[in-house]
Design an enzyme around this catalytic site. Structure first.
Site, mmCIF file in Angstrom:
data_model
loop_
_atom_site.group_PDB
_atom_site.id
_atom_site.type_symbol
_atom_site.label_atom_id
_atom_site.label_comp_id
_atom_site.label_asym_id
_atom_site.label_seq_id
_atom_site.Cartn_x
_atom_site.Cartn_y
_atom_site.Cartn_z
ATOM 1 N N HIS A 188 29.903 -17.921 2.410
ATOM 2 C CA HIS A 188 30.728 -17.133 3.336
ATOM 3 C C HIS A 188 31.165 -17.997 4.525
ATOM 4 O O HIS A 188 32.319 -17.963 4.948
ATOM 5 C CB HIS A 188 29.935 -15.952 3.920
ATOM 6 C CG HIS A 188 29.545 -14.887 2.944
ATOM 7 N ND1 HIS A 188 28.258 -14.440 2.820
ATOM 8 C CD2 HIS A 188 30.274 -14.164 2.059
ATOM 9 C CE1 HIS A 188 28.198 -13.492 1.909
ATOM 10 N NE2 HIS A 188 29.409 -13.306 1.413
ATOM 11 N N LYS A 212 25.882 0.205 -1.911
ATOM 12 C CA LYS A 212 24.717 -0.614 -2.268
ATOM 13 C C LYS A 212 23.620 -0.387 -1.226
ATOM 14 O O LYS A 212 23.913 -0.116 -0.075
ATOM 15 C CB LYS A 212 25.092 -2.107 -2.244
ATOM 16 C CG LYS A 212 26.127 -2.513 -3.260
ATOM 17 C CD LYS A 212 26.464 -3.996 -3.089
ATOM 18 C CE LYS A 212 27.948 -4.250 -3.180
ATOM 19 N NZ LYS A 212 28.357 -5.523 -2.595
HETATM 20 O O1 PNS Z 1 31.102 -8.448 -0.073
HETATM 21 P P1 PNS Z 1 31.615 -7.424 -1.042
HETATM 22 O O2 PNS Z 1 30.536 -6.387 -1.287
HETATM 23 O O3 PNS Z 1 32.136 -8.037 -2.297
HETATM 24 O O4 PNS Z 1 32.855 -6.673 -0.326
HETATM 25 C C1 PNS Z 1 33.507 -5.593 -0.920
HETATM 26 C C2 PNS Z 1 34.542 -4.951 0.037
HETATM 27 C C3 PNS Z 1 33.891 -4.589 1.357
HETATM 28 C C4 PNS Z 1 35.652 -5.934 0.300
HETATM 29 C C5 PNS Z 1 35.125 -3.687 -0.654
HETATM 30 O O5 PNS Z 1 34.072 -2.901 -1.122
HETATM 31 C C6 PNS Z 1 36.011 -2.850 0.271
HETATM 32 O O6 PNS Z 1 37.037 -3.285 0.695
HETATM 33 N N1 PNS Z 1 35.576 -1.605 0.588
HETATM 34 C C7 PNS Z 1 36.259 -0.723 1.497
HETATM 35 C C8 PNS Z 1 36.705 0.562 0.828
HETATM 36 C C9 PNS Z 1 38.035 0.353 0.138
HETATM 37 O O7 PNS Z 1 39.041 0.069 0.756
HETATM 38 N N2 PNS Z 1 38.014 0.488 -1.191
HETATM 39 C C10 PNS Z 1 39.165 0.261 -2.013
HETATM 40 C C11 PNS Z 1 39.371 -1.234 -2.245
HETATM 41 S S1 PNS Z 1 40.355 -1.521 -3.626
#
Ligand code: PNS
Length: 169
Positions: free
Chosen positions: A27, A51
């Site tokens: 990251h 999660k």
């Molecule tokens: O570090 P991660 O767990 O891979 O991140 C995932 C993240 C936070 C980028 C994704 O879960 C997200 O954007 N969630 C917010 C809710 C949302 O907008 N969902 C639709 C995305 S297509």
């Protein structure tokens, strides 16, 4: 700095969203490289994660702050709800994500296309993970550490210290 024609006034704001449970050196590499491409990079932790996180959002924020607090154009934040709505509230034009291996591609493609449908004005930009970091994930770091394996070099020292504290060692 990336500048689209006509965007000279505002500059580009990018969001780097994620769970960061905890931040890894992968990251960190992405943040360092991404911050050079935009005027402002907002690293933002998803709050309503389905999660079961090891660290609270506040703890994750503290760890991020210890590691990237000195970067002049990096801000830290957290968000709830749809990423594209949050990005619009922050006047961001870019979502930054990293891709490690081909296995990341399918999920990232789905998210990028869904986000484009929901927010056509926001572009997702991918950076390939640095080769030294392409196998590192927060999940694996937690698993290896939990089983007594050596994680030095995979996470910043401050994160390793917190993991030790959490485990009481
Ligand atoms: O570090 P991660 O767990 O891979 O991140 C995932 C993240 C936070 C980028 C994704 O879960 C997200 O954007 N969630 C917010 C809710 C949302 O907008 N969902 C639709 C995305 S297509």
């Amino acid at each position: 700095m990336v500048r689209a024609a006509g965007s000279e006034i505002g500059g580009h704001i990018a969001i780097y969203p994620g769970s960061f449970d905890p931040i890894t050196n992968g990251h960190l590499d992405l943040i360092e490289r991404g911050a050079k491409l935009v005027d402002k990079l907002i690293v933002s932790i998803l709050r309503n994660d389905s999660k079961q996180p090891l660290f609270t959002v506040e703890e994750r924020m503290e760890m991020l702050s210890e590691v990237v607090g000195g970067f002049p154009n990096v801000e830290l934040d957290s968000f709830d709800g749809l990423l594209v709505d949050y990005a619009a509230r922050k006047s961001a034009t870019v979502i930054l994500r990293g891709i490690r291996a081909i296995s990341d591609y399918e999920f990232e493609l789905q998210m990028a296309l869904m986000n484009r449908r929901l927010g056509p004005d926001i572009e997702t930009i991918f950076l390939m993970a640095g080769e030294a970091y392409s196998y590192i994930s927060s999940r694996l770091v937690k698993e290896v550490f939990g089983l007594g394996g050596n994680i030095s070099g995979l996470v910043p020292p401050t994160v390793e210290a917190r993991l030790r504290k959490r485990k009481g060692i």
